[in-house]
Design a protein around this motif. Structure first.
Motif, short mmCIF file in Angstrom:
data_model
loop_
_atom_site.label_atom_id
_atom_site.label_comp_id
_atom_site.label_asym_id
_atom_site.label_seq_id
_atom_site.Cartn_x
_atom_site.Cartn_y
_atom_site.Cartn_z
N GLU A 21 0.83 -1.21 0.00
CA GLU A 21 0.00 0.00 0.00
C GLU A 21 0.87 1.27 0.00
O GLU A 21 0.52 2.27 -0.63
CB GLU A 21 -1.02 0.01 1.15
CG GLU A 21 -0.48 -0.26 2.55
CD GLU A 21 -0.54 -1.75 2.90
OE1 GLU A 21 -0.32 -2.59 2.01
OE2 GLU A 21 -0.78 -2.06 4.09
N ALA A 61 -16.38 -1.40 -9.90
CA ALA A 61 -15.23 -0.49 -10.08
C ALA A 61 -15.66 0.77 -10.83
O ALA A 61 -15.31 1.89 -10.46
CB ALA A 61 -14.10 -1.21 -10.82
N ILE A 80 -9.12 -2.67 2.28
CA ILE A 80 -8.28 -1.88 1.36
C ILE A 80 -8.26 -0.43 1.83
O ILE A 80 -7.20 0.19 1.93
CB ILE A 80 -8.83 -1.99 -0.08
CG1 ILE A 80 -8.66 -3.42 -0.58
CG2 ILE A 80 -8.16 -0.98 -1.01
CD1 ILE A 80 -9.30 -3.68 -1.93
N GLU A 126 -15.55 -2.28 -2.16
CA GLU A 126 -15.14 -3.53 -1.51
C GLU A 126 -16.33 -4.36 -1.07
O GLU A 126 -17.19 -3.88 -0.34
CB GLU A 126 -14.29 -3.23 -0.28
CG GLU A 126 -13.09 -2.36 -0.56
CD GLU A 126 -12.21 -2.23 0.68
OE1 GLU A 126 -11.80 -3.26 1.23
OE2 GLU A 126 -11.96 -1.09 1.10
N GLY A 159 -14.18 5.31 -0.53
CA GLY A 159 -14.69 4.11 -1.14
C GLY A 159 -16.03 3.71 -0.59
O GLY A 159 -16.59 4.38 0.29
N ALA A 186 -5.25 -6.31 -4.99
CA ALA A 186 -5.82 -5.05 -5.47
C ALA A 186 -4.74 -3.97 -5.55
O ALA A 186 -4.63 -3.25 -6.55
CB ALA A 186 -6.96 -4.61 -4.55
N ALA A 203 -10.09 3.28 -10.13
CA ALA A 203 -10.89 2.65 -9.08
C ALA A 203 -10.65 1.15 -9.12
O ALA A 203 -10.49 0.57 -10.20
CB ALA A 203 -12.38 2.94 -9.29
N VAL A 204 -10.61 0.54 -7.94
CA VAL A 204 -10.54 -0.91 -7.87
C VAL A 204 -11.80 -1.43 -7.18
O VAL A 204 -12.42 -0.73 -6.38
CB VAL A 204 -9.31 -1.45 -7.09
CG1 VAL A 204 -8.03 -1.25 -7.87
CG2 VAL A 204 -9.23 -0.84 -5.71
N SER A 205 -12.13 -2.67 -7.52
CA SER A 205 -13.23 -3.32 -6.80
C SER A 205 -12.81 -4.75 -6.48
O SER A 205 -11.98 -5.33 -7.17
CB SER A 205 -14.50 -3.34 -7.64
OG SER A 205 -14.38 -4.27 -8.69
N SER A 222 -10.07 5.18 -5.80
CA SER A 222 -11.12 4.85 -4.84
C SER A 222 -11.34 3.35 -4.91
O SER A 222 -10.83 2.69 -5.81
CB SER A 222 -12.41 5.61 -5.19
OG SER A 222 -12.83 5.24 -6.50
N ALA A 223 -12.10 2.81 -3.96
CA ALA A 223 -12.26 1.36 -3.88
C ALA A 223 -13.69 0.98 -3.57
O ALA A 223 -14.34 1.62 -2.74
CB ALA A 223 -11.34 0.79 -2.80
#
Lengths: 419, 419
Positions: free
Chosen positions: A261, A338, A286, A279, A303, A403, A350-352, A276-277
């Protein structure tokens, strides 16, 4: 001069299992970096007779004894008295330390220092004082009969502070040679896979040396050299460093980087990008890990923890027919999550994460450990499917690792193995 | 029969600080519950000569030696050989354990067991076998020269499993008396405040005994009784239990409850209510801790991590003029965050946290540790202002504790001290 060390923790709370002996771990790690061989850890209760026996065993087998704990102000804090008796050294009152203790109470607790705390101003005659600005118990060191004796407070924060700011400099000053290390952080290879790539380097390397350390879900390699100066250490390490680096390739995520991270935050900051995330199975892990990094607000906007399908649909805007047709744990849902959180927060990336952390399969028969991770940048969205095995905590930790690694790979133009 | 125990961990990785000796903590905690006095913890490397000396010291001062680690299949795993040499006991091959190991490889790794793993099927003659269904190294116990010797694998998961399922039952079977404990979980009082309320009870109590354990941000009291049966233990504990309970009052959040989040989840489940969270300074910690609890999805719908004002405004719907006028760390923002996340997720209750975790003051001059927590139920929204002191990690942990405690107080009709 090189030492054989025994770490002696004093405190009944350790023997009751009330706390873990994290001081021993931290000290061991830092001592290894300056070439001290730690041979034993011992923990004993607040009992002077038993502590005395532990000292007598330790001084016969080691030449550096480091005590942690038992330096507090209460009647059961007996480390100083017992150690000084064993090494036949009187305790002297230090008025300047009494002033420091009063000052600490004044500024931190905003009240007068109790009389019992002044007991902490007594230290062994002719010792090196380790002043403690983060607490009231000073540490100290002295040498007697060929044995170096060190005492540190047991409170982990204070122990760490004095290790870094007093003990390690004290030991370095005794050494003729400089010892320098670099940590190579690897994600995506198991420890046996790393060993396979580097076996000949690790076997042959003596100075510099190269040794693997397993960390949860990743591997760290420590490259260490001894020489007359820092520059000479760097020179000695360079060929091995570059060789290891090229063999680890894209799996090397950083050097002296801290964590995935921290590395991710650094890369985003350098490129002035935000993320942004969204989750599901990681449930906020995260976001929590990213906001553990001081200064995260420059790159992490926030997120959504969409633990239920309702939140996936109504907050993130995952179409209800996608949820109905493919389920929560699927490529289309990961993709929509995402894209949804990116749209909501206005972040660059963005991650999901959506998957089955366990203990049971989900209602569509997805196995525990099935996890989808998506990365959206506004132009395209890449989704990876992972099989992370079993164990709720492990699945969550590994999903968060992946992620962060996916963002790192994106930002450094590495393949992401998704669809 | 009551024991004096030494825990001996074997493994160079401990002395390098690669891992903490969490086995010692877990074993100590469990052994205390069955009345075993742990007098020493020792850690030593994978070095048979030093291990042998450690054994010789330990057998002179304790009558229960528990070894962890060094039972693996590789050449540096020497615990069994060294212990058996010290206690003059041959190792015998157990074909049924070799079958278990083959079966474990078959079903878990889906491959044939390597020959070296069969070394793990050798155990000391006439020992009690601790079968290990969660790994390949069985544990064992035997008694020689008045000393009980126990060996357990060092992998924490396997060590815990065999402690719970084999070692503790083995020790209980040796005991005449039953020992029973209850844990009283307290939040909102410091350890000195708890001691003040209970001083006379703790001083006088022998059987049952009452002892405090500090945990991060809270206090646990353990009430323990020894008697001929479980029922007799309960009867012995009852008066002290009720007395302590009434003195702790609303600060007692649970008995044998695990954690504030587990207690909160249980209360919500009992009342069939759901909640969601809007987190600023805790950055996902509330969601992460709630989703650590298996089955959390029945009560926790999800949340929003609004680390920036943009997310507070655009996702949670905090009015821009509230943010402009009062700032992110304020009563009106906390209120709007809780109401916003409740509206978004459709949960029955919602909490929000906004504050300054540090390291620095915020741009409006709010001190580090200033935290606002709000609870919304659709009829009213209560906001509490807290001063949680300094230390980024501590402020975040305490803010999350308070958020769970606020839900607990709401659900049990206790005062919430907010506005």
């Amino acid at each position: 001069m090189s030492h054989y060390a025994e770490l002696i923790a004093v405190g009944t709370e350790l023997l009751l299992g009330n706390v873990a002996n994290t001081d021993a771990q931290y000290l061991s790690e830092q001592l290894a970096l300056v070439g001290v061989d730690v041979l034993y850890h011992t923990a004993v209760g607040d009992n002077p007779a038993r502590l005395r026996e532990v000292i007598d065993v330790a001084r016969r087998r080691c030449d550096l004894l480091i005590f942690t704990g038992g330096l507090g102000p209460t009647y059961d804090d007996l480390t100083k008295e017992t150690v000084c008796l064993a090494f036949d050294r009187p305790l002297d009152f230090h008025p300047e330390i009494a002033d420091e203790i009063r000052h600490y109470f004044d500024t931190v607790f905003r009240r007068e220092s109790p009389a019992c705390n002044l007991q902490q101003a007594y230290l062994p005659r002719d010792c090196t004082v380790f002043h403690n600005p983060v607490g009231t118990a000073p540490g100290c060191a002295f040498t007697a009969d060929g044995v170096t004796v060190v005492m540190l407070p047991g409170v982990p924060r204070e122990c760490r502070y004095l290790t870094d700011h007093a003990l390690i400099p004290y030991l370095k000053a005794q050494q003729q040679e400089v010892i320098l290390s670099h940590d190579l952080h690897v994600f995506g290879l198991t420890e046996p896979q790393v060993q396979e790539r580097l076996a000949d380097l690790m076997d042959e390397a003596v100075n510099p040396s190269l040794a693997p350390y397993a960390k949860p879900g990743e591997v760290m390699l420590r490259l260490t050299a001894k020489a007359g100066s820092e520059a000479a250490c760097e020179e000695l390490m360079a060929p091995l460093f570059w060789d290891a680096r090229s063999r680890l390739g894209e799996y090397l995520y950083g050097v002296d980087a801290g964590s995935l991270e921290e590395r991710t935050a650094r890369l985003l900051k350098d490129r002035q990008l935000t993320f942004s995330a969204a989750e599901s199975c990681t449930g906020g892990l995260i976001a929590k890990r990213m906001t553990d990094v001081p200064g995260a607000s420059a790159v992490f906007l926030g997120g959504v923890v969409s633990y239920t399908n309702g939140v996936k649909a109504h907050v993130l805007g995952v179409p209800q027919d996608v949820l109905d047709k493919y389920g929560a744990v699927s490529v289309p849902t990961a993709r929509a999550m995402a894209e949804g959180v990116r749209h909501l927060t206005g972040s660059d990336l963005a991650v999901s994460v959506t998957g089955v952390a366990g203990p049971d399969k989900d209602d569509r028969g997805n196995e525990v450990g099935t996890v989808f991770i998506a990365l959206a940048d506004g132009r395209k969205t890449v989704v990876r499917k992972l099989d992370l095995g079993t164990g709720r905590e492990r699945v969550r930790t590994m999903a968060a690792h992946h992620a962060f690694d996916m963002i790192r790979r994106y930002l450094t133009d590495l393949p992401m193995e998704g669809e």
